[in-house]
Scaffold this motif. Structure first.
Motif, PDB file in Angstrom:
ATOM      1  N   ALA A   1      40.525 -30.026  24.660  1.00 52.61           N
ATOM      2  CA  ALA A   1      39.851 -31.247  25.093  1.00 52.61           C
ATOM      3  C   ALA A   1      38.885 -30.947  26.251  1.00 52.61           C
ATOM      4  O   ALA A   1      37.746 -31.435  26.275  1.00 52.61           O
ATOM      5  CB  ALA A   1      40.871 -32.304  25.503  1.00 52.61           C
ATOM      6  N   VAL A   2      39.315 -30.126  27.208  1.00 51.29           N
ATOM      7  CA  VAL A   2      38.459 -29.768  28.344  1.00 51.29           C
ATOM      8  C   VAL A   2      37.251 -28.987  27.862  1.00 51.29           C
ATOM      9  O   VAL A   2      36.114 -29.237  28.291  1.00 51.29           O
ATOM     10  CB  VAL A   2      39.270 -28.981  29.399  1.00 51.29           C
ATOM     11  N   ILE A   3      37.452 -28.072  26.942  1.00 55.49           N
ATOM     12  CA  ILE A   3      36.337 -27.276  26.405  1.00 55.49           C
ATOM     13  C   ILE A   3      35.365 -28.180  25.665  1.00 55.49           C
ATOM     14  O   ILE A   3      34.150 -28.045  25.785  1.00 55.49           O
ATOM     15  CB  ILE A   3      36.873 -26.147  25.505  1.00 55.49           C
ATOM     16  N   ALA A   4      35.867 -29.132  24.916  1.00 57.24           N
ATOM     17  CA  ALA A   4      34.999 -30.054  24.179  1.00 57.24           C
ATOM     18  C   ALA A   4      34.179 -30.911  25.134  1.00 57.24           C
ATOM     19  O   ALA A   4      32.979 -31.145  24.916  1.00 57.24           O
ATOM     20  CB  ALA A   4      35.837 -30.927  23.253  1.00 57.24           C
ATOM     21  N   VAL A   5      34.784 -31.393  26.226  1.00 58.38           N
ATOM     22  CA  VAL A   5      34.066 -32.210  27.200  1.00 58.38           C
ATOM     23  C   VAL A   5      32.974 -31.383  27.878  1.00 58.38           C
ATOM     24  O   VAL A   5      31.837 -31.846  28.047  1.00 58.38           O
ATOM     25  CB  VAL A   5      35.039 -32.813  28.230  1.00 58.38           C
ATOM     26  N   LEU A   6      33.275 -30.154  28.254  1.00 58.25           N
ATOM     27  CA  LEU A   6      32.281 -29.295  28.898  1.00 58.25           C
ATOM     28  C   LEU A   6      31.130 -28.980  27.958  1.00 58.25           C
ATOM     29  O   LEU A   6      29.962 -28.982  28.354  1.00 58.25           O
ATOM     30  CB  LEU A   6      32.928 -28.004  29.392  1.00 58.25           C
ATOM     31  N   ALA A   7      31.423 -28.724  26.698  1.00 58.46           N
ATOM     32  CA  ALA A   7      30.362 -28.461  25.726  1.00 58.46           C
ATOM     33  C   ALA A   7      29.498 -29.691  25.530  1.00 58.46           C
ATOM     34  O   ALA A   7      28.267 -29.593  25.424  1.00 58.46           O
ATOM     35  CB  ALA A   7      30.983 -28.016  24.399  1.00 58.46           C
ATOM     36  N   ALA A   8      30.096 -30.871  25.508  1.00 54.82           N
ATOM     37  CA  ALA A   8      29.328 -32.101  25.350  1.00 54.82           C
ATOM     38  C   ALA A   8      28.430 -32.326  26.561  1.00 54.82           C
ATOM     39  O   ALA A   8      27.275 -32.747  26.427  1.00 54.82           O
ATOM     40  CB  ALA A   8      30.264 -33.292  25.162  1.00 54.82           C
ATOM     41  N   MET A   9      28.924 -32.009  27.759  1.00 58.88           N
ATOM     42  CA  MET A   9      28.107 -32.155  28.962  1.00 58.88           C
ATOM     43  C   MET A   9      26.912 -31.218  28.920  1.00 58.88           C
ATOM     44  O   MET A   9      25.808 -31.587  29.316  1.00 58.88           O
ATOM     45  CB  MET A   9      28.952 -31.877  30.216  1.00 58.88           C
ATOM     46  N   LEU A  10      27.106 -30.002  28.445  1.00 54.52           N
ATOM     47  CA  LEU A  10      25.990 -29.059  28.350  1.00 54.52           C
ATOM     48  C   LEU A  10      24.959 -29.510  27.326  1.00 54.52           C
ATOM     49  O   LEU A  10      23.762 -29.384  27.547  1.00 54.52           O
ATOM     50  CB  LEU A  10      26.503 -27.665  27.983  1.00 54.52           C
ATOM     51  N   LEU A  11      25.427 -30.035  26.213  1.00 57.69           N
ATOM     52  CA  LEU A  11      24.507 -30.442  25.152  1.00 57.69           C
ATOM     53  C   LEU A  11      23.769 -31.729  25.493  1.00 57.69           C
ATOM     54  O   LEU A  11      22.639 -31.934  25.065  1.00 57.69           O
ATOM     55  CB  LEU A  11      25.258 -30.606  23.836  1.00 57.69           C
ATOM     56  N   LEU A  12      24.370 -32.601  26.295  1.00 58.04           N
ATOM     57  CA  LEU A  12      23.767 -33.896  26.598  1.00 58.04           C
ATOM     58  C   LEU A  12      23.002 -33.931  27.913  1.00 58.04           C
ATOM     59  O   LEU A  12      22.531 -34.994  28.318  1.00 58.04           O
ATOM     60  CB  LEU A  12      24.854 -34.981  26.617  1.00 58.04           C
ATOM     61  N   ARG A  13      22.853 -32.810  28.584  1.00 51.44           N
ATOM     62  CA  ARG A  13      22.138 -32.821  29.860  1.00 51.44           C
ATOM     63  C   ARG A  13      20.649 -33.059  29.615  1.00 51.44           C
ATOM     64  O   ARG A  13      20.103 -32.663  28.584  1.00 51.44           O
ATOM     65  CB  ARG A  13      22.364 -31.521  30.626  1.00 51.44           C
ATOM     66  N   PRO A  14      19.945 -33.680  30.579  1.00 47.83           N
ATOM     67  CA  PRO A  14      18.517 -33.967  30.418  1.00 47.83           C
ATOM     68  C   PRO A  14      17.689 -32.680  30.401  1.00 47.83           C
ATOM     69  O   PRO A  14      18.075 -31.675  30.990  1.00 47.83           O
ATOM     70  CB  PRO A  14      18.159 -34.806  31.633  1.00 47.83           C
ATOM     71  N   GLU A  15      16.529 -32.716  29.750  1.00 49.57           N
ATOM     72  CA  GLU A  15      15.639 -31.559  29.691  1.00 49.57           C
ATOM     73  C   GLU A  15      15.066 -31.286  31.079  1.00 49.57           C
ATOM     74  O   GLU A  15      14.801 -32.189  31.850  1.00 49.57           O
ATOM     75  CB  GLU A  15      14.483 -31.831  28.720  1.00 49.57           C
ATOM     76  N   GLY A  16      14.823 -29.987  31.401  1.00 53.03           N
ATOM     77  CA  GLY A  16      14.204 -29.602  32.664  1.00 53.03           C
ATOM     78  C   GLY A  16      15.172 -29.544  33.822  1.00 53.03           C
ATOM     79  O   GLY A  16      14.783 -29.249  34.936  1.00 53.03           O
ATOM     80  N   GLU A  17      16.427 -29.847  33.609  1.00 51.56           N
ATOM     81  CA  GLU A  17      17.406 -29.792  34.693  1.00 51.56           C
ATOM     82  C   GLU A  17      17.716 -28.334  34.985  1.00 51.56           C
ATOM     83  O   GLU A  17      17.815 -27.504  34.097  1.00 51.56           O
ATOM     84  CB  GLU A  17      18.682 -30.531  34.274  1.00 51.56           C
TER      85      GLU A  17
ATOM     86  N   HIS B   1      29.077 -39.425  32.964  1.00 57.38           N
ATOM     87  CA  HIS B   1      29.504 -40.592  32.195  1.00 57.38           C
ATOM     88  C   HIS B   1      29.632 -40.186  30.747  1.00 57.38           C
ATOM     89  O   HIS B   1      28.699 -40.249  29.972  1.00 57.38           O
ATOM     90  CB  HIS B   1      28.499 -41.742  32.321  1.00 57.38           C
ATOM     91  N   ALA B   2      30.767 -39.690  30.420  1.00 54.66           N
ATOM     92  CA  ALA B   2      31.031 -39.404  29.011  1.00 54.66           C
ATOM     93  C   ALA B   2      31.568 -40.683  28.382  1.00 54.66           C
ATOM     94  O   ALA B   2      32.246 -41.477  29.053  1.00 54.66           O
ATOM     95  CB  ALA B   2      32.032 -38.274  28.889  1.00 54.66           C
ATOM     96  N   PRO B   3      31.268 -40.918  27.141  1.00 51.27           N
ATOM     97  CA  PRO B   3      31.770 -42.140  26.502  1.00 51.27           C
ATOM     98  C   PRO B   3      33.290 -42.192  26.537  1.00 51.27           C
ATOM     99  O   PRO B   3      33.965 -41.231  26.206  1.00 51.27           O
ATOM    100  CB  PRO B   3      31.265 -42.050  25.075  1.00 51.27           C
ATOM    101  N   GLY B   4      33.795 -43.272  26.997  1.00 52.14           N
ATOM    102  CA  GLY B   4      35.244 -43.474  27.012  1.00 52.14           C
ATOM    103  C   GLY B   4      35.912 -43.016  28.281  1.00 52.14           C
ATOM    104  O   GLY B   4      37.107 -43.205  28.446  1.00 52.14           O
ATOM    105  N   LEU B   5      35.174 -42.395  29.216  1.00 54.46           N
ATOM    106  CA  LEU B   5      35.775 -41.926  30.462  1.00 54.46           C
ATOM    107  C   LEU B   5      35.308 -42.817  31.599  1.00 54.46           C
ATOM    108  O   LEU B   5      34.142 -43.198  31.672  1.00 54.46           O
ATOM    109  CB  LEU B   5      35.374 -40.481  30.758  1.00 54.46           C
ATOM    110  N   PRO B   6      36.199 -43.155  32.536  1.00 52.49           N
ATOM    111  CA  PRO B   6      35.791 -44.000  33.658  1.00 52.49           C
ATOM    112  C   PRO B   6      34.912 -43.209  34.625  1.00 52.49           C
ATOM    113  O   PRO B   6      35.033 -41.997  34.740  1.00 52.49           O
ATOM    114  CB  PRO B   6      37.112 -44.409  34.308  1.00 52.49           C
TER     115      PRO B   6
END
Length: 163
Positions: A12-28, A45-50
């Motif tokens: 679950a932690v690996i999946a969240v980290l991968a999602a954060m990397l894939l969803l980061r804004p361009e140029g960051e 702000h991942a979907p479903g997380l406070p």
């Protein structure tokens, strides 16, 4: 093989980290201090997380120190200075090699080898403007080293003047 609860948490932690990397804004920024500061300051702000902005921390801010900025970076090291030049000492001067002496009346001659040549010197004669023969006293030939004016004595043997 059945996944254990610990393995499920890791996945679950690996999946969240991968999602954060894939969803980061361009140029960051992705590396260096700017990436670290951006990752800390930007709320996740991942979907479903406070969100975590609404929480207040009971830890004092001084506990963690101040963030390092470019202005606070240590100064560049000074360029290495070259060591002072080594003092070059002149090699010791060549010394005449005493071959012998001869006395004729009150005049005493000394025979020397100087730069592979033989000379017969009388008092006040010079060797290439380096040495001046002064005389023979008590078995020693006295020469003056002309560059600095020092007196040097060379053994010529026992004088027998009982002729």
């Amino acid at each position: 093989m059945k996944p254990t609860p610990r393995m499920r948490i890791y996945f679950a932690v690996i999946a969240v980290l991968a999602a954060m990397l894939l969803l980061r804004p361009e140029g960051e920024a992705t590396s260096g201090e700017a990436g670290i500061v951006a990752a800390v300051e930007r709320p996740v702000h991942a979907p479903g997380l406070p969100g975590i902005r609404g929480r207040s921390s009971s830890l004092p801010a001084a506990l963690f120190g101040t963030p390092v900025t470019v202005e606070q970076a240590p100064p560049a090291p000074e360029p290495l200075q070259e060591p002072p030049p080594a003092v070059m000492y002149a090699p010791p001067p060549a010394e005449p090699r005493i071959l012998g002496w001869m006395g004729s009346g009150a005049m005493r001659h000394v025979f020397v080898e100087w730069h592979d040549e033989n000379y017969a010197l009388v008092p006040s004669a010079t060797l290439d403007d380096v040495y001046r023969f002064e005389g023979i006293e008590q078995g020693m030939a006295e020469f003056t080293y002309l560059p600095d004016g020092t007196t040097r004595m060379f053994r010529v043997g026992e004088l027998d003047t009982a002729e």
